[in-house]
Design an enzyme around this catalytic site. Structure first.
Site, PDB file in Angstrom:
ATOM      1  N   GLY A  10     -44.405  19.818  -3.639  1.00  9.22           N
ATOM      2  CA  GLY A  10     -43.786  18.708  -4.355  1.00  9.22           C
ATOM      3  C   GLY A  10     -42.586  18.181  -3.610  1.00  9.22           C
ATOM      4  O   GLY A  10     -41.701  18.949  -3.224  1.00  9.22           O
ATOM      5  N   LEU A  13     -37.233  15.316  -6.370  1.00  9.86           N
ATOM      6  CA  LEU A  13     -35.859  15.824  -6.243  1.00  9.86           C
ATOM      7  C   LEU A  13     -35.793  17.344  -6.214  1.00  9.86           C
ATOM      8  O   LEU A  13     -35.094  17.925  -5.389  1.00  9.86           O
ATOM      9  CB  LEU A  13     -35.010  15.301  -7.399  1.00  9.86           C
ATOM     10  N   ALA A  14     -36.537  18.008  -7.105  1.00 10.73           N
ATOM     11  CA  ALA A  14     -36.452  19.473  -7.170  1.00 10.73           C
ATOM     12  C   ALA A  14     -36.999  20.094  -5.889  1.00 10.73           C
ATOM     13  O   ALA A  14     -36.386  21.001  -5.314  1.00 10.73           O
ATOM     14  CB  ALA A  14     -37.221  19.994  -8.380  1.00 10.73           C
ATOM     15  N   GLY A  15     -38.132  19.611  -5.421  1.00 11.39           N
ATOM     16  CA  GLY A  15     -38.748  20.161  -4.215  1.00 11.39           C
ATOM     17  C   GLY A  15     -37.881  19.939  -2.982  1.00 11.39           C
ATOM     18  O   GLY A  15     -37.709  20.847  -2.154  1.00 11.39           O
ATOM     19  N   HIS A 236     -39.757   8.366 -24.934  1.00  9.49           N
ATOM     20  CA  HIS A 236     -38.584   7.531 -24.639  1.00  9.49           C
ATOM     21  C   HIS A 236     -38.606   6.331 -25.575  1.00  9.49           C
ATOM     22  O   HIS A 236     -39.640   5.695 -25.717  1.00  9.49           O
ATOM     23  CB  HIS A 236     -38.621   7.082 -23.180  1.00  9.49           C
ATOM     24  N   ARG A 297     -32.830  10.685 -27.535  1.00 11.46           N
ATOM     25  CA  ARG A 297     -34.108   9.978 -27.485  1.00 11.46           C
ATOM     26  C   ARG A 297     -35.052  10.324 -28.635  1.00 11.46           C
ATOM     27  O   ARG A 297     -35.767   9.461 -29.122  1.00 11.46           O
ATOM     28  CB  ARG A 297     -34.785  10.276 -26.149  1.00 11.46           C
ATOM     29  N   GLU A 402     -39.020  19.343 -13.445  1.00 10.57           N
ATOM     30  CA  GLU A 402     -39.743  19.109 -14.703  1.00 10.57           C
ATOM     31  C   GLU A 402     -40.869  20.125 -14.896  1.00 10.57           C
ATOM     32  O   GLU A 402     -41.329  20.358 -16.013  1.00 10.57           O
ATOM     33  CB  GLU A 402     -40.295  17.678 -14.756  1.00 10.57           C
ATOM     34  N   ARG A 412     -34.718  16.466 -24.293  1.00 13.09           N
ATOM     35  CA  ARG A 412     -33.810  16.345 -23.157  1.00 13.09           C
ATOM     36  C   ARG A 412     -32.871  15.161 -23.343  1.00 13.09           C
ATOM     37  O   ARG A 412     -33.278  14.113 -23.805  1.00 13.09           O
ATOM     38  CB  ARG A 412     -34.619  16.144 -21.871  1.00 13.09           C
ATOM     39  N   SER A 417     -32.126  14.971 -16.469  1.00 15.66           N
ATOM     40  CA  SER A 417     -33.299  15.399 -15.704  1.00 15.66           C
ATOM     41  C   SER A 417     -33.021  15.368 -14.207  1.00 15.66           C
ATOM     42  O   SER A 417     -33.397  16.287 -13.477  1.00 15.66           O
ATOM     43  CB  SER A 417     -34.521  14.552 -16.027  1.00 15.66           C
TER      44      SER A 417
END
Lengths: 644, 249
Positions: A10, A13-15, A236, A297, A402, A412, A417
């Site tokens: 992935g 952003l996280a990867g 959302h 949300r 995520e 959330r 996030s």
């Protein structure tokens, strides 16, 4: 010993955060991505990233951010992780600033912050209204630097199919497919990190990108990894309807003063600008004087549903409300929200600087994901050196962003996030490196039979997919599945319909076997991949629907009217703290609280005892078994939420 | 209304080095369609205008809201993203072709690796001491941020180089997108520490001198990035560097 390495799956952003943090420590990384990483779904994040930098002198602090996050999640988040994340948030924003993210600035040249949902502070750093894109690019640039230096090998156009496990079940590599050639191969890795995002495509049209099928995480679940809180899907409140996708209209539009309203008269056909103020119902501002348009949300989506469905006040009788920014100057809007307003104008042909936007709620984010672990310190933070952090229930397999389930509880908060993605990626880095270094050998030294076998198993699976000659068009079957999920497992949930949905999904599971693989060629053929993804989406739908069916309560995004306990309008959440204290210390007297308050608190306490737990799905060979796990709530005592 | 249809003429190709061919699809008209929703409709019923069942069209897309840059193709002769190509605004038959400046992978999917390689060449990153806590970055004034943000919206979609007469499959021109990224990093307070390395790479073969000043790039950029301004600015920085190096000042 041969060289050890981590595999990161992935390129969002996280990867990318995990990749650069691991590479920084001198460990090699194989980065596998479905698309060129710069095109990952993180680009769709618009509004910003939270961090209590307190630039406006409002007395904001990481502790308040922590409280807002846990309260926003209806206390289902894992508190030590939430705390550690919020305390690291200012540093993460500074780090991104140093990397060159063009954050908006104050006149003095400091980082500017705006309001977002679920908080009363200016806590969200932003880069116009394309913050996710800007953050992704900055991380991509850092990873490119390591690529040039040779520490990171990036392979794009590859999809993760499954983990390679040794005889003890430990993950020692990943089976991946080259999406151009169709070749399937097993890659050796001493740790594998799934940073593969959410599963919005299960619902067909959502705010998610087309790659967000949840296939990789579902594959881990099918291989025995636990899946947590699947039923918590964020809707959302504000999206723009479209035939191919429901495009997000960022919460930042409300953060910058956007007002949500409907005409007071049902089915009012007048042009919105001709409707005078007194004939408009600003329903969020009226009902929630404190948080107004910036309620969390789950609350916002429910109120829009209530106005449109229960009260029949939706714009032109449809499931739509106005989101109005026309009171601001064009110059102000272009500088702070330009990107999203241009998109709205491009796709609808209406200029939102002149006309109120027409928006409606859409599937947006999965709070649930693969179960992951952590190691806390005595003072409630996270031990960053621990190899347990972000590890799934399969040893050696990690999850981040995520794809995991720990941070956002039952709902959330907006702009948390981007934070949780980057935080998990960076935080887990040292622990993953420690884990790899603690291994006796390298995955490279393991017998090749292990990898050949895993590879062969997946090759056979794809050969049989290609031979499928049934009657079902896989894309049509997907549409049916997603329509079922959309109609029954959304904002308002009902047990009879959920039970029927669970059965319906079993039918889709059967019908999947009768799919036709429309294209059987070898070169760049997305059809067999989609047939496999569809299978996984069906399996994940079972987790979501069954989890929702079994959870008999109302918590965050999981709203079952049947189990709602009505909060008295004059109730204050702090009363519940007094209530538990009294109960523990001196014993409760009948006249300690007003009778309706007492009854409410008794029910609230009872609900929490039963349901303030993570739901855990494990695959039993056919579908999910659901069990419940206690969570650490020792840092902030759970209490009823209130936003008015 | 129900009899209304949409006609597509799609240039298809089974793989690299395979012959290309046109195939026509006629599908029912639905309101609010865009090119991608129509390609999705074709997937659900892959039958061409001759009534023959064919394999679904291969194309690339991801975000569907014009921020990822994936779904660029040539639509009615114009290079643009297919997600934001609304059917009601297009003349029929609608022609879809893959980008011509990149190798075709299959049908409408092309390989744009060259654009990402160009970003490596111009060192499109900010050098950093590490990812630990070193406090905030420099103060930056709003006007400066405004310029940087605009440049940073580039999504490497390929429109600028598709429209560029100088960028071709057989040369090594880096193209407007990469030149503009060099400008972005050269204006960043720490990014500029390696400004000269970026300029050297732009002064090399296939660099800024290859630009023929046709100005097509800025016309087609979906994000209205001032690409010609960036090229002029990098031209100025390169000339300065050239004379400085020449006289060793």
């Amino acid at each position: 010993m041969t060289k050890q390495r981590a595999i990161v799956v992935g390129g969002g952003l996280a990867g990318l955060a995990a990749t650069m943090k691991i590479a920084e420590q001198g460990m090699s990384v194989l980065l596998v991505s479905f698309l060129p990483v710069k095109r990952s779904h993180s680009v769709c994040a618009q509004g910003g990233i939270n961090g209590a930098v307190n630039i406006k002198g409002e007395g904001d602090s990481p502790e308040i951010h922590f409280y807002d996050t846990v309260k926003g999640g209806d206390f289902l988040g894992h508190q030590p992780l939430c705390k550690d994340m919020c305390y690291h948030a200012p540093f993460i924003i500074y780090l991104l600033d140093r990397m060159g993210v063009p954050f908006n600035r104050t006149p003095e040249g400091n980082l500017d912050f705006r309001r977002f949902g679920g908080t009363l502070h200016h806590r969200t750093a932003f880069s116009g209204a394309t913050t996710g894109q800007q953050l992704l690019y900055a991380l991509d640039e850092q990873v490119r630097r390591y690529e040039v230096e040779g520490l990171v090998e990036k392979i794009e156009w590859h999809e993760y199919l499954g983990a390679v496990q040794d005889e003890d079940g430990k993950c020692v590599g990943a089976v991946i497919q080259n999406l151009r050639t169709g070749d399937i191969r097993a890659e050796r890795g001493d740790a594998v990190i799934l940073a593969t995002g959410g599963p919005g495509v299960v619902y067909g049209r959502s705010t998610n990108s087309v790659v967000c099928t949840g296939t990789a995480t579902t594959s881990a679940y099918l291989q025995g990894a636990k899946y947590g809180n699947g039923e918590f899907i964020q809707i959302h409140p504000t999206a723009v309807p479209g035939r191919d996708k429901l495009r997000l209209m960022s919460e930042s539009a409300r953060g910058e003063g956007g007002r949500v309203w409907v005409p007071r008269k049902a089915n009012d056909q007048r042009d919105p600008k001709e409707i005078p103020a007194e004939e408009r119902l600003y329903f969020l501002e009226e009902k929630y004087p404190r948080f107004g348009n910036l309620v969390p949300r789950d609350v916002g989506a429910r109120e829009i549903y209530n106005i449109c469905v229960n009260q029949g006040l939706g714009v032109h009788g449809d499931m739509k409300v106005y989101l109005d920014l026309t009171h601001h100057s064009r110059e102000f809007l272009d500088r702070r929200l330009g990107g999203i307003l241009e998109i709205y104008e491009k796709f609808t042909g209406v200029d939102p600087r002149e006309e109120p936007m027409e928006i409606f709620p859409a599937v947006h984010y999965s709070m649930g994901g693969i179960w992951t672990d952590y190691n806390r310190t005595a003072d409630g933070f996270i031990d960053h050196q621990s190899p347990r952090n972000q590890m799934t229930s399969m040893e050696g397999l990690y999850a981040a962003g995520e794809a995991d389930y720990q941070y956002h509880g039952a709902n959330r908060l907006g702009a948390n996030s981007l934070l949780s993605c980057i935080y998990t990626g960076l935080m887990m880095g040292p622990g993953v490196v420690n884990y790899i270094k603690n291994q006796k050998g390298s995955a490279t030294d393991l017998p090749s039979s292990l990898f050949d076998q895993a590879q062969q198993q997946w090759q056979e699976k794809f050969t049989s997919i290609k031979q499928m000659k049934g009657k079902e068009n896989p894309y049509k079957l997907h549409t049916e599945l997603s329509e079922t999920m959309m109609s029954n497992v959304l904002i308002v949930r009902d047990n009879a319909r959920l039970a029927a949905t669970v059965e319906k999904i079993d039918e889709y599971d059967e019908r999947w076997k009768d799919v036709e693989c429309l294209d059987t060629s070898d070169w760049t053929n997305p059809v067999p991949s989609f047939v496999n993804q569809l299978y996984n989406m069906i399996q994940l739908s079972k987790v979501i629907a069954k989890g929702a069916l079994l959870r008999d309560e109302f918590r965050g995004a999981h709203y079952k009217p049947e189990f709602e306990i009505n909060q008295p309008s004059d109730f204050k959440p702090e009363s519940f703290l007094e209530y538990t204290k009294l109960k523990a210390e001196r014993g409760l007297k009948q006249d300690s609280f007003k009778p309706d308050h007492l009854e409410y608190m008794r029910l609230y306490e009872e609900t929490n005892e039963k349901w303030l737990k993570s739901s855990i799905a494990t695959f039993n060979g056919k579908g999910p078994d659901i069990s419940y796990e206690a969570i650490d709530t020792s840092l902030i005592q759970p209490r009823p939420r209130k936003y008015d | 209304m129900s009899n209304k249809t949409i006609t597509f003429k799609i240039l298809r190709q089974d793989g690299p080095n395979q012959p290309s061919f046109w195939e026509t699809f006629v599908i029912p008209y639905l309101p609010n369609s865009n090119v991608i929703s129509c390609l999705m409709d074709i997937q659900k019923n892959p039958i061409n205008s001759e009534g023959k069942k064919v394999r679904p069209v291969v194309w690339e897309c991801n975000c569907l809201e014009e921020v990822c840059g994936t779904c660029t193709m040539v639509i009615n002769g114009k290079t643009r993203q297919s997600c934001s190509a609304l059917i009601d605004k297009l003349m029929q038959p609608i022609t879809l072709q893959p980008l011509s400046k990149f190798p075709v992978v299959r049908d409408l999917a092309v390989d744009r690796s060259r654009m990402f390689e160009a970003l490596k060449r111009i060192k499109a990153w900010v050098p950093m001491d590490g990812y630990h806590d070193l406090g905030p970055g420099d103060k930056i004034l709003p006007d400066h941020q405004g310029v940087a943000y605009k440049l940073s919206e580039c999504m490497t979609c390929g429109c600028c180089v598709e429209a560029c007469p100088q960028y071709s499959r057989d040369n090594n021109f880096v193209g407007a997108a990469a030149i503009s990224q060099a400008r972005l990093f050269n204006m960043h307070p720490t990014g500029k520490l390696i400004a000269n390395e970026r300029l050297d790479s732009l002064m090399d073969d296939g660099g800024i001198a290859a630009c023929g000043n046709a100005q097509n790039c800025v016309e087609v950029c979906p994000k209205s990035i001032p690409l010609t301004e960036s090229i002029a600015e990098m031209g100025r920085q390169s000339s300065k560097r050239f004379w400085k190096t020449l006289f060793q000042i």
